[in-house]
Design an enzyme around this catalytic site. Structure first.
Site, short mmCIF file in Angstrom:
data_model
loop_
_atom_site.label_atom_id
_atom_site.label_comp_id
_atom_site.label_asym_id
_atom_site.label_seq_id
_atom_site.Cartn_x
_atom_site.Cartn_y
_atom_site.Cartn_z
CB SER A 14 -0.79 -0.02 1.33
OG SER A 14 -1.69 -1.08 1.34
N1 SAH Z 1 -0.85 -4.57 3.88
C1 SAH Z 1 -0.50 -4.97 2.64
C2 SAH Z 1 -1.27 -4.55 1.48
C3 SAH Z 1 -1.37 -5.60 0.54
S1 SAH Z 1 -2.73 -5.36 -0.71
C4 SAH Z 1 1.02 -4.32 2.47
O1 SAH Z 1 1.31 -3.36 3.40
O2 SAH Z 1 1.95 -4.85 1.98
C5 SAH Z 1 -3.87 -6.35 -0.09
C6 SAH Z 1 -3.39 -7.78 0.67
O3 SAH Z 1 -4.92 -8.61 0.85
C7 SAH Z 1 -2.85 -8.66 -0.66
O4 SAH Z 1 -1.85 -9.17 -0.31
C8 SAH Z 1 -4.05 -9.71 -0.82
O5 SAH Z 1 -3.60 -11.09 -1.08
C9 SAH Z 1 -4.68 -9.83 0.65
N2 SAH Z 1 -6.10 -10.56 0.48
C10 SAH Z 1 -7.05 -10.17 -0.60
N3 SAH Z 1 -7.96 -10.95 -0.25
C11 SAH Z 1 -7.95 -11.31 1.04
C12 SAH Z 1 -8.84 -12.27 1.90
N4 SAH Z 1 -9.93 -12.46 1.59
N5 SAH Z 1 -8.06 -12.65 3.12
C13 SAH Z 1 -6.89 -12.23 3.47
N6 SAH Z 1 -6.18 -11.52 2.64
C14 SAH Z 1 -6.51 -11.09 1.50
#
Ligand code: SAH
Length: 213
Positions: A64
């Site tokens: 993010s």
């Molecule tokens: N907090 C992370 C942002 C990652 S983007 C960072 O700082 O890097 C969002 C993340 O949510 C992705 O890694 C994706 O794989 C995960 N995600 C998507 N759907 C999900 C679900 N149903 N349960 C858990 N994680 C999920």
């Protein structure tokens, strides 16, 4: 895994930029100036790591934008030792932020490749969540509920009931809701069946996925 004075300088600048963009929580800004974001990215993006931008990581996911991480964390208003559930571990950058704020962190990721990578990586930097789980964030994590705070870092098509149900009374859920673009929603559980809802500005996240890989 090198961290230099140059990186430190860029991080300080990023913290200043985020404060100019409206982030006021000093603990959050200090954490932005401390966490080596360049180590959370593929080395080809290293030169851009301290720009206020999202970047691709493995499995078509993104780390993010720093402003978003700071904004969501500020909304959560984390106090030391609070029990926090994070949905979407991703690169682990937001997880590191929660740990810098001395929260007890439970985090769930649904992409196995990313989960395995981040589970190995975070402890190398000294970041130790209470639990990292490969699983489905829509269900939350009942075994360790209730939580003081719950944070969703992917765009949710709707607010999962399970997450609301796993909040303590007085607890808070921060979740971006919507399909193409999202609006940041904040829910405070004021009683067993009562929630106070606040809708904030537009934001953009990768979608919260239903099927596990
Ligand atoms: N907090 C992370 C942002 C990652 S983007 C960072 O700082 O890097 C969002 C993340 O949510 C992705 O890694 C994706 O794989 C995960 N995600 C998507 N759907 C999900 C679900 N149903 N349960 C858990 N994680 C999920």
């Amino acid at each position: 895994m090198k961290d230099t004075f140059k990186h430190q300088g860029l991080r300080n600048q990023l913290a200043t930029l985020l404060s100019e963009k409206g982030i006021t929580n000093k603990v959050v800004l200090t954490a932005i100036a401390k966490i080596p974001r360049h180590l959370f990215l593929d080395s080809s993006f290293e030169d851009f790591a301290y720009k206020d931008q999202a970047f691709p990581i493995v499995a078509e996911q993104t780390i993010s934008q720093p402003y978003t991480v700071a904004f969501q964390t500020e909304l959560l208003d984390i106090q030391p030792n609070e029990k926090v559930l994070e949905i979407g571990t991703g690169s682990g950058y937001q997880t590191a932020m929660l740990l810098e704020l001395r929260a007890e962190v439970y985090t769930i990721e649904r992409q196995n490749e990313l989960f395995k990578k981040t589970k190995l990586f975070l402890p190398k930097l000294g970041y130790r969540p209470k639990l990292m789980l490969f699983g489905d964030g829509y269900k939350g994590l009942k075994e360790h509920a209730p939580y003081d705070k719950i944070l969703v870092t992917a765009g949710a098509p709707f607010v999962p009931k399970a997450l609301l149900g796993q909040l303590k009374i007085g607890g808070k859920l921060v979740i971006p809701v919507g399909e193409e673009t999202q609006f940041m929603h904040v829910y405070i559980r004021t009683d067993v069946k009562k929630f106070q809802k606040q809708e904030l500005g537009e934001c953009k996240f990768v979608p919260m996925l239903k099927k596990k890989n």
